[in-house]
Design a protein around this motif. Structure first.
Motif, short mmCIF file in Angstrom:
data_model
loop_
_atom_site.label_atom_id
_atom_site.label_comp_id
_atom_site.label_asym_id
_atom_site.label_seq_id
_atom_site.Cartn_x
_atom_site.Cartn_y
_atom_site.Cartn_z
N ARG A 1 -13.98 -26.52 7.54
CA ARG A 1 -12.58 -25.96 7.76
C ARG A 1 -12.42 -25.44 9.33
NH1 ARG A 1 -9.47 -21.66 3.79
NH2 ARG A 1 -7.46 -22.35 4.53
N ARG A 2 -11.75 -26.16 10.03
CA ARG A 2 -11.72 -25.74 11.64
C ARG A 2 -11.02 -24.74 11.76
NH1 ARG A 2 -13.66 -29.81 15.35
NH2 ARG A 2 -15.56 -30.79 14.09
N SER A 3 -9.69 -24.49 11.35
CA SER A 3 -8.73 -23.28 11.39
C SER A 3 -7.57 -23.53 10.71
CB SER A 3 -8.29 -23.10 12.87
OG SER A 3 -7.41 -24.53 12.99
N GLY A 4 -7.09 -22.42 9.79
CA GLY A 4 -5.88 -22.36 8.76
C GLY A 4 -6.11 -23.51 7.94
N ASP A 5 -5.35 -24.58 8.14
CA ASP A 5 -5.29 -25.68 7.20
C ASP A 5 -5.69 -27.04 7.93
OD1 ASP A 5 -4.23 -24.11 5.32
OD2 ASP A 5 -2.20 -24.61 5.86
N LEU A 6 -6.44 -27.01 8.85
CA LEU A 6 -7.08 -28.03 9.46
C LEU A 6 -8.66 -28.35 8.89
CD1 LEU A 6 -6.73 -29.96 11.67
CD2 LEU A 6 -7.79 -28.68 13.47
N TRP A 7 -8.64 -29.48 8.67
CA TRP A 7 -10.25 -29.72 7.90
C TRP A 7 -10.59 -31.04 8.71
CZ3 TRP A 7 -12.64 -27.36 3.85
CH2 TRP A 7 -12.28 -26.40 3.44
N HIS A 8 -11.96 -31.11 8.85
CA HIS A 8 -12.55 -32.27 9.45
C HIS A 8 -13.67 -32.80 8.29
CE1 HIS A 8 -11.71 -32.24 13.88
NE2 HIS A 8 -10.71 -31.76 13.26
N VAL A 9 -13.69 -33.86 7.97
CA VAL A 9 -14.58 -34.30 7.00
C VAL A 9 -15.37 -35.38 7.58
CG1 VAL A 9 -14.96 -35.20 4.77
CG2 VAL A 9 -13.32 -33.98 5.05
N LEU A 10 -16.74 -35.19 7.83
CA LEU A 10 -17.44 -36.34 8.49
C LEU A 10 -17.93 -37.54 7.28
CD1 LEU A 10 -18.38 -37.70 11.01
CD2 LEU A 10 -20.33 -36.14 10.89
N VAL A 11 -17.74 -38.57 7.37
CA VAL A 11 -18.25 -39.29 6.37
C VAL A 11 -19.30 -40.57 6.74
CG1 VAL A 11 -17.34 -41.13 4.40
CG2 VAL A 11 -16.00 -39.07 5.03
N ARG A 12 -20.13 -40.62 5.92
CA ARG A 12 -21.24 -41.83 6.48
C ARG A 12 -21.83 -42.19 5.16
NH1 ARG A 12 -22.59 -37.16 7.72
NH2 ARG A 12 -24.49 -36.12 7.14
N GLU A 13 -22.10 -43.64 5.21
CA GLU A 13 -22.99 -44.19 4.16
C GLU A 13 -24.20 -43.57 3.83
OE1 GLU A 13 -24.09 -48.41 4.16
OE2 GLU A 13 -22.00 -49.04 4.80
N ALA A 14 -24.39 -43.28 2.28
CA ALA A 14 -25.66 -42.55 1.83
C ALA A 14 -26.76 -42.90 2.01
CB ALA A 14 -25.32 -42.27 0.57
#
Length: 75
Positions: A62-75
């Motif tokens: 959660r970066r701020s308020g309602d701003l989300w960053h999701v980093l996705v990569r192959e397992a």
């Protein structure tokens, strides 16, 4: 020797309508050494199970308020 993986950005705030299909398409386009950074105005919790089922790892922040960053990569 470590190699840096490329990072693609998908900002779902710019998508008109539900972003699920766009997210799945972006995942399908990822190369083995690429990551996807998803930017969303909400925590995409329903996506986490889908990611796990498809063999991806993710880190949510959660970066701020309602701003989300999701980093996705192959397992």
């Amino acid at each position: 020797m470590a190699t840096d993986s490329a990072e693609r950005l998908l900002d779902v705030r710019e998508i008109d309508g539900p972003p699920f299909d766009d997210i799945v398409a972006a995942l399908d386009d990822l190369g083995a050494d690429e990551r996807l950074r998803l930017v969303a105005p909400f925590e995409p919790a329903p996506l986490y199970e889908v990611l796990e089922e498809r063999g991806f790892d993710y880190e949510s922040e959660r970066r701020s308020g309602d701003l989300w960053h999701v980093l996705v990569r192959e397992a």
